[in-house]
Scaffold this motif. Structure first.
Motif, short mmCIF file in Angstrom:
data_model
loop_
_atom_site.label_atom_id
_atom_site.label_comp_id
_atom_site.label_asym_id
_atom_site.label_seq_id
_atom_site.Cartn_x
_atom_site.Cartn_y
_atom_site.Cartn_z
N VAL A 74 7.92 -5.64 7.73
CA VAL A 74 8.85 -4.95 6.84
C VAL A 74 8.22 -4.81 5.45
O VAL A 74 8.24 -3.72 4.84
CB VAL A 74 10.19 -5.71 6.76
CG1 VAL A 74 11.09 -5.09 5.71
CG2 VAL A 74 10.87 -5.67 8.11
N VAL A 75 7.63 -5.90 4.99
CA VAL A 75 7.01 -5.86 3.66
C VAL A 75 5.90 -4.81 3.62
O VAL A 75 5.80 -4.02 2.68
CB VAL A 75 6.47 -7.26 3.28
CG1 VAL A 75 5.56 -7.17 2.07
CG2 VAL A 75 7.62 -8.21 3.01
N CYS A 76 5.08 -4.81 4.69
CA CYS A 76 3.96 -3.86 4.74
C CYS A 76 4.48 -2.43 4.69
O CYS A 76 3.93 -1.59 3.98
CB CYS A 76 3.15 -4.05 6.01
SG CYS A 76 1.96 -5.35 5.86
N TYR A 77 5.54 -2.17 5.45
CA TYR A 77 6.05 -0.80 5.51
C TYR A 77 6.48 -0.34 4.12
O TYR A 77 6.07 0.72 3.64
CB TYR A 77 7.23 -0.73 6.48
CG TYR A 77 7.69 0.68 6.75
CD1 TYR A 77 7.03 1.48 7.66
CD2 TYR A 77 8.78 1.20 6.07
CE1 TYR A 77 7.43 2.77 7.89
CE2 TYR A 77 9.20 2.50 6.30
CZ TYR A 77 8.53 3.28 7.22
OH TYR A 77 8.94 4.55 7.45
N PHE A 78 7.25 -1.19 3.46
CA PHE A 78 7.74 -0.77 2.15
C PHE A 78 6.63 -0.75 1.11
O PHE A 78 6.61 0.10 0.22
CB PHE A 78 8.92 -1.64 1.73
CG PHE A 78 10.15 -1.30 2.52
CD1 PHE A 78 10.79 -0.08 2.29
CD2 PHE A 78 10.62 -2.12 3.51
CE1 PHE A 78 11.91 0.27 3.04
CE2 PHE A 78 11.74 -1.78 4.26
CZ PHE A 78 12.38 -0.57 4.02
N ALA A 79 5.68 -1.69 1.28
CA ALA A 79 4.54 -1.67 0.36
C ALA A 79 3.76 -0.36 0.52
O ALA A 79 3.32 0.25 -0.46
CB ALA A 79 3.63 -2.87 0.62
N GLY A 80 3.59 0.07 1.77
CA GLY A 80 2.86 1.32 2.02
C GLY A 80 3.55 2.50 1.36
O GLY A 80 2.91 3.31 0.69
N VAL A 81 4.87 2.56 1.57
CA VAL A 81 5.61 3.68 0.98
C VAL A 81 5.54 3.60 -0.54
O VAL A 81 5.31 4.62 -1.22
CB VAL A 81 7.07 3.65 1.47
CG1 VAL A 81 7.88 4.73 0.77
CG2 VAL A 81 7.11 3.86 2.97
N ALA A 82 5.69 2.38 -1.07
CA ALA A 82 5.66 2.23 -2.53
C ALA A 82 4.30 2.61 -3.08
O ALA A 82 4.19 3.27 -4.13
CB ALA A 82 5.99 0.79 -2.90
N TRP A 83 3.26 2.22 -2.37
CA TRP A 83 1.91 2.57 -2.80
C TRP A 83 1.75 4.09 -2.89
O TRP A 83 1.23 4.64 -3.86
CB TRP A 83 0.90 1.99 -1.82
CG TRP A 83 -0.53 2.13 -2.27
CD1 TRP A 83 -1.23 3.28 -2.41
CD2 TRP A 83 -1.40 1.07 -2.64
NE1 TRP A 83 -2.49 3.02 -2.84
CE2 TRP A 83 -2.64 1.67 -3.00
CE3 TRP A 83 -1.30 -0.32 -2.70
CZ2 TRP A 83 -3.74 0.92 -3.41
CZ3 TRP A 83 -2.40 -1.06 -3.11
CH2 TRP A 83 -3.59 -0.44 -3.46
N PHE A 84 2.26 4.74 -1.85
CA PHE A 84 2.16 6.19 -1.83
C PHE A 84 2.92 6.81 -3.01
O PHE A 84 2.43 7.71 -3.68
CB PHE A 84 2.71 6.73 -0.51
CG PHE A 84 2.71 8.23 -0.43
CD1 PHE A 84 1.53 8.91 -0.21
CD2 PHE A 84 3.87 8.95 -0.63
CE1 PHE A 84 1.52 10.29 -0.16
CE2 PHE A 84 3.87 10.32 -0.59
CZ PHE A 84 2.68 10.99 -0.36
N MET A 85 4.12 6.28 -3.26
CA MET A 85 4.89 6.82 -4.37
C MET A 85 4.18 6.55 -5.71
O MET A 85 4.27 7.34 -6.64
CB MET A 85 6.29 6.19 -4.41
CG MET A 85 7.12 6.44 -3.17
SD MET A 85 7.35 8.16 -2.80
CE MET A 85 8.73 8.50 -3.88
N GLY A 86 3.45 5.45 -5.74
CA GLY A 86 2.74 5.11 -6.98
C GLY A 86 1.57 6.02 -7.27
O GLY A 86 1.09 6.11 -8.40
N LEU A 87 1.09 6.72 -6.24
CA LEU A 87 -0.09 7.55 -6.42
C LEU A 87 0.14 8.67 -7.45
O LEU A 87 -0.78 9.15 -8.08
CB LEU A 87 -0.49 8.21 -5.10
CG LEU A 87 -1.01 7.27 -4.02
CD1 LEU A 87 -1.31 8.04 -2.76
CD2 LEU A 87 -2.24 6.55 -4.49
N ALA A 88 1.40 9.04 -7.59
CA ALA A 88 1.68 10.14 -8.51
C ALA A 88 1.87 9.64 -9.94
O ALA A 88 2.02 10.44 -10.85
CB ALA A 88 2.92 10.90 -8.06
#
Lengths: 643, 600
Positions: B26-40
């Motif tokens: 669960v942590v990985c999934y949300f971390a991945g999404v958050a990372w992606f959102m952080g790219l911008a």
């Protein structure tokens, strides 16, 4: 040979020409299958035709001259020509040296203009037997090269740009983009490769060019495509070396040493026009040096050395003339002419006015009274001649600024009978295919061509995929000479004799694989790509004169039933464009990353694996008590097994 | 190093992983999404910079003067286009010849597998006209391309006019070192495909074209010009090409640098640059731009005529003139100068563009995210799959179920995938005969039918062959399916990050959730929601939302149908790989999970 020459002189008598522009360039090509007809005209006939033409000259002038020309002008021309005749007469004690210069200007249909300079130095000497130490007109640097390296023939060209056959027609001296060097050595040379290596290094110094990059990986020995152009019938191709450097860039630094070879340098004569800032402000620039032995007299008892220096340049209408169809010497070269080279025995400017012999399309100023006809590149051309040896040419201003103006934009160019193109097909960095297209535009005659392809070893040709097709059908070459490459040693050499059917495109395709080079073998700019030199297409092309069905109108009937040998074909060489091929290239900015990555992979992956493999896993036994250990020591000393 | 070799510690690690498997996932999934959102988020991104020295430091002056004349020839072109009712070939040939170019034409024809309803074409016949400006003193080894499509109606006349104007101006310059090919292609991408295939003498899509008569050596870079108005307010840069390929970032940098220099407003994804990155609206602006790029890239289709060049390793981009209602106006002369500047710099290139990035995302034209920054987002999602694999391996009993029980569902789902790939185009005639639909609808509806039929097929069939499915059986099957998915997504993301990421977003939860023991209806519903087809449906709505053109469900559904047909067409016309990837690999993989859910 003698009979052949006689026939030549007869022909030349009848065709009335002051000079042969390029018949001398037609060359004996000994075709392996024997299809080729020898059509060589030896260069000295060029001088011979001079005197031969004289009797006919006066009668012919009136027919071909332009309106304002009268007999008086012709008369003034005659003594001049006669004086030339004396100079060249083989019977009289001829000079050992001779220098001639000429400039041919051909207005092209596109509105561009083509200027071709030729400087010819003749020297009756024999480099082989006696040590030559005294040089007059012949440049010493080249003379020493000939004697030191036992060179029989040397041809070197430096070209910047690609000759656009479809727009410009055939050039007088074809040359591939970059540098081309081919040399015939004397058969006394034992170590041809060693001599070749030394020769290229010396020439590299003489011409300030990167000829020292010629080594075994780009040198080939064509078996049929390059035959000697001078006297002698040696055809053992072991003494021939041919190399091209398609990447070589030609610039002022190559022109300056080239000009220094001229007797007058660039101070007088036509060479004054060779200003580099204008010569390199052009669409095409090619300079060459040809050295060959030629017959010195009719009997060919003695040979003399001929040095021909040529410059071919095409100026672009849109770039240099603001789109106008109007050219002058000043516009082309930013110089006008004031004198001929004093050392020259002849100095002339020819302007090709074939398309408007009566001045209906082209306007020349100052007008000239002299006309000349010559068969050049299989076509009978008419030229206006300006003789720089005559003071009257320069007029009142003492300078000649030749002006050429088109009166109309009309007129279509005859499609060149032979032209070729080449490209790389496919995508990706693994495989590719070289396509060579050869067009025969002759309406009814087929003719054979010799195709020479020299491909570097890093393109591994799959020779089993070689196909030759014309008009959708397989066209089997009658002769194939293929020498496979050796990695890092020699290139592929493919020579084929192919018959081109009339009005057809013949396509030669061969697949190749791109080799992966060692990392030190890449050039400093590997992503630019690697060059493959031009293919050479040598051919005897049916001439346009012979194609002309109206020739019976111009000529007496008795002379026009059988096509004349000399005119029926002409020799030409067509070069295709070089290829730029991308090879798989590593990312050279990445070594640091690669090192880091490899180290990590080795440390983590291999390290733990190695650890697992070499370690032996055992069940640990609890250590015995102190008393037991002492007991064991005692038992060991006693020689009984421990507890 | 001892971590793996020491059995005790290994055991501890494994037990930790097994115990905390779900929370970590669960942590990985949300971390991945958050990372992606952080790219911008701008502080996390890098400023773009010119890597190629040959284009960076050299100065060029832009002097193109003839914008008005270019527009005039554009008008003339449009008049001739109307008169001929298509490509005015003769006029173009003559005009180009007058400008001193070597002109050639290429005829091509293509019958589409089924009619394209968006562009209303089925049997396409056309002619490309191109003129080559031969560089003085260059041996025809390198070339640049400037192309403008000859579009139907009043589109792109100005682009062709400007192309002709530039050709005339370029022709009188001496400094060209590379041949410049001016190409006017008919039928946009189909014409471009024909020309490129002709130029490289390949035939990947079964198109008929006449061979090219003139070439300019290896093409180094290409720009496509789209311009439909006399006055523009901004220039838009389109980069996304076939299969999500992008040109070298230096090409975008070059465009940006010249827009800055000349003073043209430049946009990407139609969105202007903003400076207020620290505000919420500024961030949402850049995340929208980034997501637009991701959506476009994931679609795998060429978003401009340039997109087809990328297959041939030719760096290419489309430059679009946009006329929106802004105050700031730019005329054709300025656009001409922009292109002149770009071509002069490209002309200076010694090597192909290779110095800068090929894998990047652009939240704005001045900032970029390189592969090193965006890959972790994807990595975090795939880690979940690997965690599940390890979990499965350690839970697996020694006794292995029959190979058949795993192989059967695998084979059946792949056969279903193959049917999804092959049937729609094969059976369109039959479908048209029996149902009152057009060919295009037939293809799309067949695809949807096969897709839906696939849901019913496989989950029962394994029983027919091997009898009752065992507990062990579905575990092995799930292990295989998860591994399969991990490899599939990994490979996809390497080629096309966006596609891989979007698929991972939906398929990874599906892969993790599914077991036969969960409530059937709810899980089935979730699984369907997370299936590739639904992902596509959501993407369509989301993309419309990003473009600020929201649609109702009805419109969205129609759009969805047309997107499917376009995707299939892209595959058959240009060789786009998204349709075969989904049909032959992703969909069967998803079917495996469906199969597990209904394991008995």
């Amino acid at each position: 040979m003698a009979a052949h020459r006689r026939r030549c002189s007869v022909v030349l008598l009848s065709i009335f020409s002051l000079s042969l522009i390029n018949v001398a360039h037609s060359q004996e090509t000994t075709a392996p299958a024997g299809q080729y007809v020898s059509a060589s005209v030896d260069p000295q006939t060029e001088t011979a035709e001079k005197k031969a033409e004289q009797p006919a000259a006066e009668g012919r002038w009136e027919e071909t001259e332009v309106g304002n020309m009268d007999l008086g002008d012709a008369a003034t021309e005659t003594p001049d020509s006669l004086s030339h005749e004396n100079v060249f007469s083989p019977s009289v004690s001829e000079p050992k040296h001779d220098f001639r210069e000429e400039l041919v200007i051909r207005p092209l249909h596109s509105g561009d203009i083509y200027a071709s300079f030729q400087f010819r130095t003749l020297w009756k000497t024999n480099f082989r037997e006696n040590k030559v130490s005294h040089y007059r007109l012949f440049p010493k640097s080249l003379g020493q090269v000939i004697s030191k390296f036992s060179v029989r023939e040397l041809h070197i060209s430096f070209t910047q740009g690609y000759w656009r056959t479809m727009q410009w027609g055939q050039p007088y001296q074809p040359a591939p983009p970059g540098t081309e060097l081919w040399v015939w050595f004397q058969d006394s040379v034992t170590d041809v490769d060693g001599t070749w290596k030394k020769l290229t290094n010396v020439l590299s110094g003489i011409f300030c060019a990167s000829l020292n990059f010629i080594d075994s990986t780009n040198t080939v020995q064509p078996s049929a495509s390059f035959k000697p152009l001078g006297v002698g019938n040696a055809t053992d191709h072991r003494f021939l070396r041919y190399a091209t450097l398609p990447r070589e860039i030609v610039c002022t630094e190559n022109l300056t040493p080239w000009k220094k070879l001229l007797p007058c340098g660039s101070t007088a004569g036509l060479a004054v026009l060779l200003k580099s800032e204008k010569l390199f402000h052009s669409s095409f620039h090619s300079q060459a040096v040809h050295i060959r032995p030629i017959c010195h007299d009719w009997e060919c008892k003695a040979t003399s050395w001929e040095l021909r220096q040529t410059v071919n340049v095409v100026f672009d209408r849109h770039i240099s003339a603001q789109g106008k169809r109007e050219w002058s010497l000043f516009k082309m070269f930013s110089r006008t002419l004031t004198e001929a080279c004093p050392l020259a025995s002849s100095s002339k400017i020819y302007v090709d006015i074939t398309d408007s012999p009566q001045g209906e399309q082209l306007e020349l100023s100052p007008p000239t009274s002299l006309l000349s006809q010559a068969v050049a590149l299989g076509d009978r051309r008419t030229f206006s001649v300006y003789d720089l040896k005559q003071q009257s040419t320069f007029g009142m201003t003492h300078s000649l600024n030749l002006l050429i103006r088109w009166k109309s934009n009309e007129g279509d160019m005859l499609r060149p009978l032979l032209h070729a193109e080449r490209y790389v097909a496919g995508y990706g960095l693994h495989m590719g295919e070289i396509h060579t297209l050869m067009y025969n535009n002759h309406p009814y005659r087929s003719f054979p061509v010799l195709l020479l392809e020299s491909v570097p070893w890093y393109l591994r040709l799959y020779i089993h995929t070689l196909t030759v097709t014309s008009k959708g059908k397989d066209n089997k070459p009658s002769y194939i000479h293929y020498q496979p490459s050796k990695d890092r040693v020699r290139p592929h050499l493919l020579e084929m004799l192919i018959q081109l059917p009339p009005i057809s495109v013949t396509e030669v395709t061969v697949q190749f694989e791109r080799a992966l080079l060692k990392w030190t073998e890449y050039t400093p700019d590997p992503n630019h790509g690697f060059y493959v030199g031009s293919s050479v297409i040598s051919s005897l092309v049916p001439s346009i004169v012979a194609m002309d069905t109206n020739m019976t109108q111009e000529r007496p009937l008795f002379s026009s039933f059988f096509p004349n040998k000399e005119e029926s074909t002409y020799f030409t060489r067509v070069y295709t464009e070089p290829l730029l091929v991308n090879l798989p290239t590593p990312d050279f900015s990445m070594p640091y990353n690669v090192i880091c990555l490899t180290c990590t992979v080795v440390a983590v992956g291999y390290g733990s694996l190695y650890n697992l493999l070499t370690r032996s896993f055992q069940v640990e036994e609890p250590s015995p008590g102190l008393a037991k250990r002492i007991a064991n020591v005692i038992r060991k000393m006693r020689g009984v097994p421990p507890l | 190093m001892g971590l793996l070799s020491d059995p005790n510690r290994r055991r501890a690690l494994i037990s930790l992983l097994v115990r905390l498997n779900t929370p970590i996932s669960v942590v990985c999934y949300f971390a991945g999404v958050a990372w992606f959102m952080g790219l911008a988020f701008e502080p996390f991104t890098l400023r773009t910079y010119m890597s190629e020295n040959a284009m960076g430091s050299t100065m060029v002056e832009e002097r193109f003067p003839a914008g008005e004349r270019a527009l005039a020839s554009g008008k003339e072109f449009s008049a001739h286009k109307k008169k001929v009712g298509g490509m005015p070939v003769d006029w173009l040939v003559k005009t180009m010849q007058d400008r001193g170019l070597e002109v050639f034409t290429q005829r091509f024809s293509r019958t589409l597998p089924f009619p394209d309803e968006n562009k209303e074409r089925y049997m396409v016949k056309g002619t490309n006209v191109y003129g080559i400006l031969r560089a003085p003193r260059a041996p025809r080894t390198e070339a640049l391309v400037l192309s403008a499509p000859c579009s139907p109606g009043d589109q792109n006349n100005q682009a062709v006019g400007l192309l002709l104007g530039l050709a005339q101006y370029f022709r009188s310059q001496i400094f060209w070192a590379k041949d410049i090919i001016f190409l006017v292609n008919e039928h946009d991408l189909i014409g471009m495909q024909a020309w490129l295939e002709g130029y490289h003498h390949t035939n990947t899509t079964g198109m008929d074209w006449s061979p090219l008569q003139g070439r300019g050596g290896s093409i180094q870079a290409a720009l496509t010009l789209e311009l439909s108005t006399d006055v523009i307010t901004s220039m838009d840069l389109v980069l996304e090409g076939l299969n999500g390929q992008l040109p070298n970032l230096d090409l975008a940098n070059l465009f940006y640098a010249f827009c800055q220099k000349i003073g043209i407003l430049c946009t990407i994804q139609g969105k202007l640059q903003r400076n207020d990155w620290d505000s919420v609206s500024g961030y949402s602006h850049s995340i929208q731009t980034l997501m637009m790029m991701v959506m476009k890239q994931a679609s795998g289709r060429p978003w401009g005529d340039h997109g087809l060049f990328l297959r041939y390793h030719i760096e290419a981009a489309t430059v679009k003139g946009v006329n929106s209602f802004r105050q700031y106006k730019t005329d054709a002369t300025t656009i001409g100068r922009l292109l002149e500047g770009m071509y002069r710099k490209l002309n200076n290139l010694l090597e192909r563009l290779h110095q800068s990035y090929f894998f990047y995302l652009l939240p704005s034209l001045s900032h970029f995210v390189s592969i090193g920054y965006y890959m972790p987002a994807f990595g975090l999602l795939t880690v979940i799959l690997l965690l599940r694999v390890s979990f499965r391996i350690f839970h697996l009993e020694v006794s292995s179920p029959g190979v058949l029980s795993v192989l059967t569902p695998l084979v059946i789902s792949h056969l279903t995938g193959a049917a999804l790939y092959a049937l729609p185009t094969r059976f369109q005639e039959i479908a048209v005969e029996h149902f009152p639909v057009s060919e295009t609808e037939a293809v799309v509806l067949t695809a949807i039918a096969v897709y839906t039929a696939g849901l019913a097929l496989p989950h029962n069939t394994h029983r027919l062959l091997t009898g009752e499915g065992t507990e062990q059986g579905w575990r092995v099957l799930k292990l295989v399916a998860v591994l399969y998915l991990a490899v599939l997504l990994g490979c996809t993301a390497l080629i096309n990050f966006s596609l891989g990421f979007i698929l991972a977003l939906t398929l990874v939860p599906a892969a993790v959730l599914v077991t036969p023991h969960r409530p059937k209806v709810l899980t089935a519903f979730t699984l369907v929601i997370l299936s590739p087809a639904c992902t596509l449906l959501f993407s369509v709505f989301f993309f419309q939302e990003l473009q600020e053109m929201p649609v109702t469900f009805q419109e969205g559904w129609l759009l969805y149908l047309s997107v499917i047909s376009q995707g299939i067409l892209d595959h058959f016309l240009y060789g786009s790989l998204v349709f075969p990837l989904i049909a032959l690999l992703v969909y069967p993989c998803w079917l495996l999970f469906w199969n597990i859910l209904f394991w008995k």
